[in-house]
Design a protein around this motif. Sequence first.
Motif, mmCIF file in Angstrom:
data_model
loop_
_atom_site.group_PDB
_atom_site.id
_atom_site.type_symbol
_atom_site.label_atom_id
_atom_site.label_comp_id
_atom_site.label_asym_id
_atom_site.label_seq_id
_atom_site.Cartn_x
_atom_site.Cartn_y
_atom_site.Cartn_z
ATOM 1 N N ILE A 43 0.873 -1.172 0.000
ATOM 2 C CA ILE A 43 0.000 0.000 0.000
ATOM 3 C C ILE A 43 0.911 1.223 0.000
ATOM 4 O O ILE A 43 1.886 1.260 0.754
ATOM 5 N N VAL A 44 0.627 2.195 -0.843
ATOM 6 C CA VAL A 44 1.420 3.422 -0.858
ATOM 7 C C VAL A 44 1.052 4.214 0.396
ATOM 8 O O VAL A 44 -0.108 4.586 0.588
ATOM 9 N N SER A 45 2.040 4.420 1.258
ATOM 10 C CA SER A 45 1.776 5.045 2.550
ATOM 11 C C SER A 45 1.514 6.542 2.402
ATOM 12 O O SER A 45 1.837 7.154 1.381
ATOM 13 N N ARG A 46 0.969 7.118 3.454
ATOM 14 C CA ARG A 46 0.718 8.562 3.496
ATOM 15 C C ARG A 46 2.009 9.334 3.260
ATOM 16 O O ARG A 46 2.027 10.320 2.534
ATOM 17 N N GLN A 47 3.082 8.880 3.903
ATOM 18 C CA GLN A 47 4.385 9.543 3.743
ATOM 19 C C GLN A 47 4.763 9.571 2.269
ATOM 20 O O GLN A 47 5.225 10.582 1.756
ATOM 21 N N GLU A 48 4.570 8.430 1.597
ATOM 22 C CA GLU A 48 4.978 8.323 0.191
ATOM 23 C C GLU A 48 4.186 9.252 -0.720
ATOM 24 O O GLU A 48 4.726 9.748 -1.697
ATOM 25 N N TRP A 49 2.907 9.448 -0.452
ATOM 26 C CA TRP A 49 2.168 10.349 -1.357
ATOM 27 C C TRP A 49 2.154 11.796 -0.893
ATOM 28 O O TRP A 49 1.676 12.678 -1.596
ATOM 29 N N GLY A 50 2.727 12.061 0.277
ATOM 30 C CA GLY A 50 2.870 13.455 0.697
ATOM 31 C C GLY A 50 1.705 14.007 1.490
ATOM 32 O O GLY A 50 1.416 15.204 1.436
ATOM 33 N N ALA A 51 1.041 13.131 2.247
ATOM 34 C CA ALA A 51 -0.092 13.583 3.068
ATOM 35 C C ALA A 51 0.376 14.540 4.155
ATOM 36 O O ALA A 51 1.492 14.408 4.664
ATOM 37 N N VAL A 52 -0.476 15.474 4.519
ATOM 38 C CA VAL A 52 -0.190 16.290 5.699
ATOM 39 C C VAL A 52 -0.787 15.567 6.908
ATOM 40 O O VAL A 52 -1.647 14.702 6.774
ATOM 41 N N THR A 53 -0.301 15.923 8.087
ATOM 42 C CA THR A 53 -0.771 15.294 9.323
ATOM 43 C C THR A 53 -2.252 15.613 9.551
ATOM 44 O O THR A 53 -2.656 16.766 9.380
ATOM 45 N N PRO A 54 -3.048 14.618 9.949
ATOM 46 C CA PRO A 54 -4.462 14.921 10.228
ATOM 47 C C PRO A 54 -4.596 15.852 11.436
ATOM 48 O O PRO A 54 -3.738 15.830 12.322
ATOM 49 N N LYS A 55 -5.652 16.651 11.468
ATOM 50 C CA LYS A 55 -5.892 17.529 12.623
ATOM 51 C C LYS A 55 -6.090 16.664 13.861
ATOM 52 O O LYS A 55 -5.627 16.973 14.937
ATOM 53 N N GLN A 56 -6.823 15.578 13.678
ATOM 54 C CA GLN A 56 -6.947 14.583 14.746
ATOM 55 C C GLN A 56 -7.427 13.296 14.120
ATOM 56 O O GLN A 56 -7.881 13.283 12.986
ATOM 57 N N LYS A 57 -7.285 12.180 14.858
ATOM 58 C CA LYS A 57 -7.838 10.933 14.356
ATOM 59 C C LYS A 57 -8.483 10.151 15.470
ATOM 60 O O LYS A 57 -8.077 10.232 16.617
ATOM 61 N N GLU A 58 -9.549 9.469 15.110
ATOM 62 C CA GLU A 58 -10.331 8.715 16.078
ATOM 63 C C GLU A 58 -10.292 7.250 15.662
ATOM 64 O O GLU A 58 -10.519 6.930 14.496
ATOM 65 N N ALA A 59 -9.994 6.384 16.612
ATOM 66 C CA ALA A 59 -9.930 4.951 16.298
ATOM 67 C C ALA A 59 -11.337 4.358 16.248
ATOM 68 O O ALA A 59 -12.217 4.755 17.016
ATOM 69 N N LEU A 60 -11.545 3.412 15.329
ATOM 70 C CA LEU A 60 -12.800 2.650 15.325
ATOM 71 C C LEU A 60 -12.825 1.840 16.619
ATOM 72 O O LEU A 60 -11.782 1.354 17.064
ATOM 73 N N LYS A 61 -14.011 1.681 17.202
ATOM 74 C CA LYS A 61 -14.091 0.972 18.481
ATOM 75 C C LYS A 61 -13.865 -0.530 18.318
ATOM 76 O O LYS A 61 -13.448 -1.215 19.232
ATOM 77 N N ARG A 62 -14.196 -1.043 17.140
ATOM 78 C CA ARG A 62 -13.988 -2.474 16.870
ATOM 79 C C ARG A 62 -13.765 -2.633 15.377
ATOM 80 O O ARG A 62 -13.810 -1.645 14.657
ATOM 81 N N SER A 63 -13.542 -3.862 14.939
ATOM 82 C CA SER A 63 -13.308 -4.037 13.503
ATOM 83 C C SER A 63 -14.557 -3.611 12.721
ATOM 84 O O SER A 63 -15.682 -3.760 13.200
ATOM 85 N N ALA A 64 -14.343 -3.054 11.550
ATOM 86 C CA ALA A 64 -15.444 -2.503 10.754
ATOM 87 C C ALA A 64 -16.367 -3.619 10.279
ATOM 88 O O ALA A 64 -15.910 -4.708 9.919
ATOM 89 N N SER A 65 -17.667 -3.350 10.263
ATOM 90 C CA SER A 65 -18.617 -4.359 9.794
ATOM 91 C C SER A 65 -19.140 -4.026 8.402
ATOM 92 O O SER A 65 -19.832 -4.810 7.787
ATOM 93 N N ARG A 66 -18.801 -2.814 7.924
ATOM 94 C CA ARG A 66 -19.289 -2.397 6.609
ATOM 95 C C ARG A 66 -18.182 -1.726 5.813
ATOM 96 O O ARG A 66 -17.290 -1.115 6.380
ATOM 97 N N VAL A 67 -18.298 -1.852 4.502
ATOM 98 C CA VAL A 67 -17.393 -1.169 3.592
ATOM 99 C C VAL A 67 -18.262 -0.322 2.681
ATOM 100 O O VAL A 67 -19.274 -0.810 2.164
ATOM 101 N N VAL A 68 -17.902 0.943 2.519
ATOM 102 C CA VAL A 68 -18.657 1.823 1.627
ATOM 103 C C VAL A 68 -17.743 2.239 0.480
ATOM 104 O O VAL A 68 -16.641 2.739 0.697
ATOM 105 N N VAL A 69 -18.209 1.984 -0.739
ATOM 106 C CA VAL A 69 -17.419 2.275 -1.934
ATOM 107 C C VAL A 69 -17.830 3.625 -2.525
ATOM 108 O O VAL A 69 -19.020 3.915 -2.660
ATOM 109 N N HIS A 70 -16.822 4.406 -2.856
ATOM 110 C CA HIS A 70 -17.006 5.755 -3.404
ATOM 111 C C HIS A 70 -16.211 5.894 -4.699
ATOM 112 O O HIS A 70 -15.364 5.063 -4.993
ATOM 113 N N HIS A 71 -16.455 7.000 -5.397
ATOM 114 C CA HIS A 71 -15.490 7.423 -6.410
ATOM 115 C C HIS A 71 -15.081 8.837 -6.029
ATOM 116 O O HIS A 71 -15.795 9.518 -5.309
ATOM 117 N N THR A 72 -13.913 9.251 -6.494
ATOM 118 C CA THR A 72 -13.447 10.579 -6.102
ATOM 119 C C THR A 72 -14.101 11.663 -6.950
ATOM 120 O O THR A 72 -14.107 12.827 -6.578
#
Length: 168
Positions: free
Chosen positions: A9-38
């Motif tokens: 997986i191309v990491s955030r560092q590799e593509w030049g992401a800026v640091t998130p303002k904050q991040k929140e952990a999921l409480k448990r493993s995800a039960s759903r996947v939602v597909v988008h297009h950009t």
Amino acid sequence: SDMQVYFPIVSRQEWGAVTPKQKEALKRSASRVVVHHTAYPSCKDLAECKTCLVSIQRYHMKDRKFDDIGYNFLVAGDGTVFEGRGWGVVGAHTKDHNSDSLGIAFMGNFSNTPSKKAIVAVKQLLQSGVSAGFLQPGFALYGHRDLGNTECPGEKLYAALPQLRSAS
């Protein structure tokens, strides 16, 4: 991360992401996947995709006031997977549905058909997520439009979702 072992997986560092303002952990493993297009033009090579990711992140953080790029992962037409918020992090991709889901965006606009490579890459990503415990084995997979009033993820990508469901 330890995910690299299974699947590059191309990491955030590799593509030049800026640091998130904050991040929140999921409480448990995800039960759903939602597909988008950009809904951005698709990108041809790594350099172009990185530029595209930086502008999506900027748009999400500056204009939409998100803490970070909204999606957990993004996939280019050649099957390259990019780390967005990554595994185990609450995204900002589907209003009212972010606390138990993973958001995956196909890069591009899908009045055209998603590439086989991108479909296969996302299936492998989802399988690695299940193996690593980030995604529940019987996860449900949706298109963004199933959960919100939107065209996303585009007609042809929406039509391809059954191919991804066979991964779960």
